[in-house]
Design a protein around this motif. Structure first.
Motif, PDB file in Angstrom:
ATOM      1  N   ASN A 159      41.736  35.725  36.160  1.00  0.00           N
ATOM      2  CA  ASN A 159      42.233  35.865  37.532  1.00  0.00           C
ATOM      3  C   ASN A 159      41.657  34.776  38.453  1.00  0.00           C
ATOM      4  OD1 ASN A 159      43.753  38.443  37.182  1.00  0.00           O
ATOM      5  ND2 ASN A 159      41.701  39.240  36.715  1.00  0.00           N
ATOM      6  N   PRO A 160      41.789  33.506  38.060  1.00  0.00           N
ATOM      7  CA  PRO A 160      41.129  32.437  38.819  1.00  0.00           C
ATOM      8  C   PRO A 160      41.622  32.308  40.259  1.00  0.00           C
ATOM      9  CG  PRO A 160      42.666  31.523  37.212  1.00  0.00           C
ATOM     10  CD  PRO A 160      42.549  32.979  36.907  1.00  0.00           C
ATOM     11  N   GLU A 161      42.894  32.592  40.518  1.00  0.00           N
ATOM     12  CA  GLU A 161      43.384  32.486  41.893  1.00  0.00           C
ATOM     13  C   GLU A 161      42.757  33.552  42.781  1.00  0.00           C
ATOM     14  OE1 GLU A 161      47.602  32.498  41.962  1.00  0.00           O
ATOM     15  OE2 GLU A 161      47.801  30.506  41.081  1.00  0.00           O
ATOM     16  N   MET A 162      42.609  34.768  42.256  1.00  0.00           N
ATOM     17  CA  MET A 162      41.954  35.819  43.037  1.00  0.00           C
ATOM     18  C   MET A 162      40.473  35.514  43.202  1.00  0.00           C
ATOM     19  SD  MET A 162      42.575  38.531  44.762  1.00  0.00           S
ATOM     20  CE  MET A 162      44.168  39.126  44.162  1.00  0.00           C
ATOM     21  N   PHE A 163      39.868  34.886  42.210  1.00  0.00           N
ATOM     22  CA  PHE A 163      38.471  34.471  42.303  1.00  0.00           C
ATOM     23  C   PHE A 163      38.293  33.520  43.479  1.00  0.00           C
ATOM     24  CE2 PHE A 163      34.885  31.909  40.208  1.00  0.00           C
ATOM     25  CZ  PHE A 163      33.921  32.869  40.478  1.00  0.00           C
ATOM     26  N   ARG A 164      39.156  32.518  43.583  1.00  0.00           N
ATOM     27  CA  ARG A 164      39.064  31.542  44.669  1.00  0.00           C
ATOM     28  C   ARG A 164      39.344  32.187  46.023  1.00  0.00           C
ATOM     29  NH1 ARG A 164      42.729  27.627  44.998  1.00  0.00           N
ATOM     30  NH2 ARG A 164      41.291  26.418  46.296  1.00  0.00           N
ATOM     31  N   ALA A 165      40.271  33.136  46.053  1.00  0.00           N
ATOM     32  CA  ALA A 165      40.596  33.785  47.320  1.00  0.00           C
ATOM     33  C   ALA A 165      39.470  34.698  47.789  1.00  0.00           C
ATOM     34  CB  ALA A 165      41.893  34.582  47.172  1.00  0.00           C
ATOM     35  N   THR A 166      38.748  35.313  46.857  1.00  0.00           N
ATOM     36  CA  THR A 166      37.675  36.244  47.213  1.00  0.00           C
ATOM     37  C   THR A 166      36.445  35.501  47.711  1.00  0.00           C
ATOM     38  OG1 THR A 166      38.509  37.854  45.608  1.00  0.00           O
ATOM     39  CG2 THR A 166      36.217  38.103  46.315  1.00  0.00           C
ATOM     40  N   ILE A 167      36.153  34.333  47.122  1.00  0.00           N
ATOM     41  CA  ILE A 167      35.041  33.510  47.600  1.00  0.00           C
ATOM     42  C   ILE A 167      35.451  32.899  48.943  1.00  0.00           C
ATOM     43  CG2 ILE A 167      33.659  31.451  47.162  1.00  0.00           C
ATOM     44  CD1 ILE A 167      34.006  32.016  44.164  1.00  0.00           C
ATOM     45  N   GLY A 168      34.793  33.302  49.998  1.00  0.00           N
ATOM     46  CA  GLY A 168      35.160  32.853  51.340  1.00  0.00           C
ATOM     47  C   GLY A 168      36.311  33.634  51.942  1.00  0.00           C
ATOM     48  N   GLY A 169      36.736  34.721  51.294  1.00  0.00           N
ATOM     49  CA  GLY A 169      37.879  35.505  51.770  1.00  0.00           C
ATOM     50  C   GLY A 169      37.541  36.578  52.780  1.00  0.00           C
ATOM     51  N   MET A 170      36.279  36.637  53.221  1.00  0.00           N
ATOM     52  CA  MET A 170      35.834  37.527  54.307  1.00  0.00           C
ATOM     53  C   MET A 170      36.166  38.989  54.046  1.00  0.00           C
ATOM     54  SD  MET A 170      36.546  35.141  57.675  1.00  0.00           S
ATOM     55  CE  MET A 170      38.185  34.595  57.171  1.00  0.00           C
ATOM     56  N   GLY A 171      36.145  39.392  52.770  1.00  0.00           N
ATOM     57  CA  GLY A 171      36.349  40.790  52.418  1.00  0.00           C
ATOM     58  C   GLY A 171      37.787  41.244  52.391  1.00  0.00           C
ATOM     59  N   LEU A 172      38.728  40.342  52.541  1.00  0.00           N
ATOM     60  CA  LEU A 172      40.127  40.731  52.713  1.00  0.00           C
ATOM     61  C   LEU A 172      40.889  40.888  51.406  1.00  0.00           C
ATOM     62  CD1 LEU A 172      40.923  38.439  55.761  1.00  0.00           C
ATOM     63  CD2 LEU A 172      40.572  40.911  55.795  1.00  0.00           C
ATOM     64  N   THR A 173      40.277  40.518  50.270  1.00  0.00           N
ATOM     65  CA  THR A 173      40.988  40.645  48.999  1.00  0.00           C
ATOM     66  C   THR A 173      40.683  41.956  48.290  1.00  0.00           C
ATOM     67  OG1 THR A 173      39.219  39.498  47.813  1.00  0.00           O
ATOM     68  CG2 THR A 173      41.052  38.149  48.658  1.00  0.00           C
ATOM     69  N   GLY A 174      39.750  42.747  48.794  1.00  0.00           N
ATOM     70  CA  GLY A 174      39.381  44.006  48.157  1.00  0.00           C
ATOM     71  C   GLY A 174      37.888  44.231  48.249  1.00  0.00           C
ATOM     72  N   LEU A 175      37.405  45.242  47.539  1.00  0.00           N
ATOM     73  CA  LEU A 175      35.991  45.590  47.555  1.00  0.00           C
ATOM     74  C   LEU A 175      35.298  44.950  46.352  1.00  0.00           C
ATOM     75  CD1 LEU A 175      33.655  47.299  48.771  1.00  0.00           C
ATOM     76  CD2 LEU A 175      34.345  49.127  47.192  1.00  0.00           C
ATOM     77  N   ILE A 176      34.370  44.029  46.617  1.00  0.00           N
ATOM     78  CA  ILE A 176      33.587  43.438  45.539  1.00  0.00           C
ATOM     79  C   ILE A 176      32.616  44.488  45.020  1.00  0.00           C
ATOM     80  CG2 ILE A 176      31.975  41.610  44.899  1.00  0.00           C
ATOM     81  CD1 ILE A 176      33.101  39.934  47.190  1.00  0.00           C
ATOM     82  N   LEU A 177      32.630  44.694  43.706  1.00  0.00           N
ATOM     83  CA  LEU A 177      31.759  45.694  43.098  1.00  0.00           C
ATOM     84  C   LEU A 177      30.496  45.079  42.523  1.00  0.00           C
ATOM     85  CD1 LEU A 177      34.476  47.774  41.188  1.00  0.00           C
ATOM     86  CD2 LEU A 177      33.511  48.226  43.455  1.00  0.00           C
ATOM     87  N   ASP A 178      30.662  44.064  41.682  1.00  0.00           N
ATOM     88  CA  ASP A 178      29.535  43.462  40.974  1.00  0.00           C
ATOM     89  C   ASP A 178      29.677  41.944  40.962  1.00  0.00           C
ATOM     90  OD1 ASP A 178      28.287  45.997  39.666  1.00  0.00           O
ATOM     91  OD2 ASP A 178      30.407  46.110  39.131  1.00  0.00           O
ATOM     92  N   ILE A 179      28.540  41.264  40.827  1.00  0.00           N
ATOM     93  CA  ILE A 179      28.506  39.801  40.857  1.00  0.00           C
ATOM     94  C   ILE A 179      27.533  39.307  39.793  1.00  0.00           C
ATOM     95  CG2 ILE A 179      27.814  37.792  42.240  1.00  0.00           C
ATOM     96  CD1 ILE A 179      28.565  39.630  44.716  1.00  0.00           C
TER      97      ILE A 179
END
Length: 445
Positions: A159-179
């Motif tokens: 899911n590389p496109e969602m990965f890029r959108a989540t980094i710097g996405g200000m929480g708008l792509t969903g709830l990050i669970l683990d890193i």
């Protein structure tokens, strides 16, 4: 919304700027998980630890997902420096685990009280962008829960496109669970600091190429109120990790001072700032001096003062951070400093750094090649807002950008000029996620 939604005190969910203090509703992450698939549009926003300065961490038309209860470190490999943790873990907790094993954060902002989820969502930067880029460059994998109940593994290969959108996405792509985060091996966490006093902006820009080429870290404090031949004077603090013989204890004592209450007026006015600036400048000897300092003091000096943002008084503070191209940086920096002085505003924290050429993974990451200037202003109402609008115009006309997670008032037009790819994030936004910032800017375009 279920009965699990609870109202918390405004102090719990304030942003760091304390500009809009009010009770806000929040739920625990497990409640969000239980409600997956039934959420309405724009209902939620993840909340880390409230270190964003403006309204990117608020969703007053919905509820916040308080991620601080998810604070477990799953695993840390002291051989490789790979750390796996929940998104609510703070950078301070990461350092407590990693520093005794001679690992450090590869990139860190100016406070250790940021959560891992917040560091990813804002793709934070530090004093070594010219060497290592942004925080997101060192994230190897994350898991993301969407409001429809899907849990996505995101990385460069999944899911590389969602990965890029989540980094710097200000929480708008969903709830990050683990890193999963790759930490940096260091001989010591402490810093061999080079203190270089400079008497003008010209002197800084004449020096910075050499300093950045020679050192891992560099950051300059500017006396924003100095005028005439002293205009732009300041102190450049360059640094590298000390060698293993450093005899400071690995972990700081944890003792801090605190501001127990908010004063009735801002204590950071032009008179007090002039006195502070003069005293701070006198601490640095002319020329260049070298000493070993504790890592907590070099990276997080203000963390030693709990609730230091209260010093700005009951109306709070605005922070303005911008980035602009290197070829116009001397003139733009001077213009920004002079514009603030002419408007009668003094900045307590005036910080100048270089951003390097390392490309950010994040779709809407703020750093880009050039120089970044940060200014803090006590809120004086309409006069402050007019000043900030003027600063925006100077930056945008120079081909620069204004930082969204430090902002509480930029116009939709300034946002679009700063981030012309914002529509790509909007296309990947979780429909249940919304923030006051996104509603105020992107949704008004």
């Amino acid at each position: 919304m279920t009965d699990a939604t609870t109202a918390r005190g405004a102090s719990t969910f304030d942003s760091w700027g304390r500009l809009d203090r009010r009770p806000r509703q929040a739920i625990r992450p497990d409640t969000f998980e239980d409600e997956a698939g039934t959420a309405g549009r724009d209902s939620y926003l993840p909340f880390g630890n409230g270190r964003s300065y403006g309204d990117s961490c608020h969703n007053d038309a919905g509820v916040l997902i308080d991620n601080r209860s998810r604070g477990r470190i799953h695993a840390f490999d002291p051989g490789t420096g790979m750390l796996s943790a929940e998104a609510g873990v703070t950078l301070s907790a990461v350092l407590s685990r990693a520093v005794p094993h001679r690992f450090f954060l590869p990139v860190t902002p100016g406070t250790a009280h940021v959560t891992l989820g917040g560091a990813v969502a804002n793709d934070v930067h530090g004093k070594n962008h010219h060497q290592r880029g942004t925080f997101g460059n060192h994230v190897r994998r994350l898991t993301l829960m969407r409001s429809d109940g899907r849990v996505l593994t995101c990385s460069d290969s999944e899911n590389p496109e969602m990965f890029r959108a989540t980094i710097g996405g200000m929480g708008l792509t969903g709830l990050i669970l683990d890193i999963d985060l790759q930490l940096m091996k260091v001989p010591s966490a402490h810093i061999q600091q080079h203190t270089i006093r400079f008497d003008s902006l010209d002197a800084y820009f004449h020096t910075i190429d050499r300093v950045d080429a020679e050192h891992e870290y560099s950051v300059a404090w500017i006396d924003q109120l100095a005028t005439g031949r002293k205009s732009g004077r300041g102190i450049l603090l360059a640094g590298d990790h000390a060698d293993a013989s450093c005899d400071f204890p690995d972990l700081p004592s944890g003792r801090t001072l605190g501001i127990p209450a908010t004063p009735p007026v801002s204590l950071l006015n032009r008179l007090t700032l002039k006195a502070f600036n003069a005293a701070y400048l006198r601490r640095a000897k002319p020329g260049e001096t070298v000493e070993t300092v504790k890592w907590s003091g070099y990276f997080y000096p203000l963390d030693a003062i709990r609730n230091w943002n209260r010093l700005y008084g009951p109306k709070g503070l605005y922070q303005h951070q911008s980035v602009y191209p290197a070829d116009v940086a001397p003139a733009v920096t001077a213009n920004l400093l002079e514009t603030a002085r002419a408007a009668g505003h003094g900045s307590f924290l005036t910080v100048l750094k270089r951003f390097g050429d390392h490309p950010s993974r994040g779709l809407l990451s703020f750093p880009r090649p050039g120089f970044t200037l940060t200014l803090d202003f006590a809120n004086q109402g309409e006069s402050t807002l007019r000043l900030l609008d003027t600063l925006d115009r100077i930056v945008v006309s120079a081909g620069g950008a204004v930082n969204p997670y430090k902002d509480a008032r930029m116009s939709p037009q300034t946002f679009a000029a700063s981030f012309p790819d914002w529509t790509s994030l909007e296309a990947m936004r979780d429909p249940a996620m919304m923030s006051n910032f996104w509603r105020r800017t992107a949704m008004a375009l």
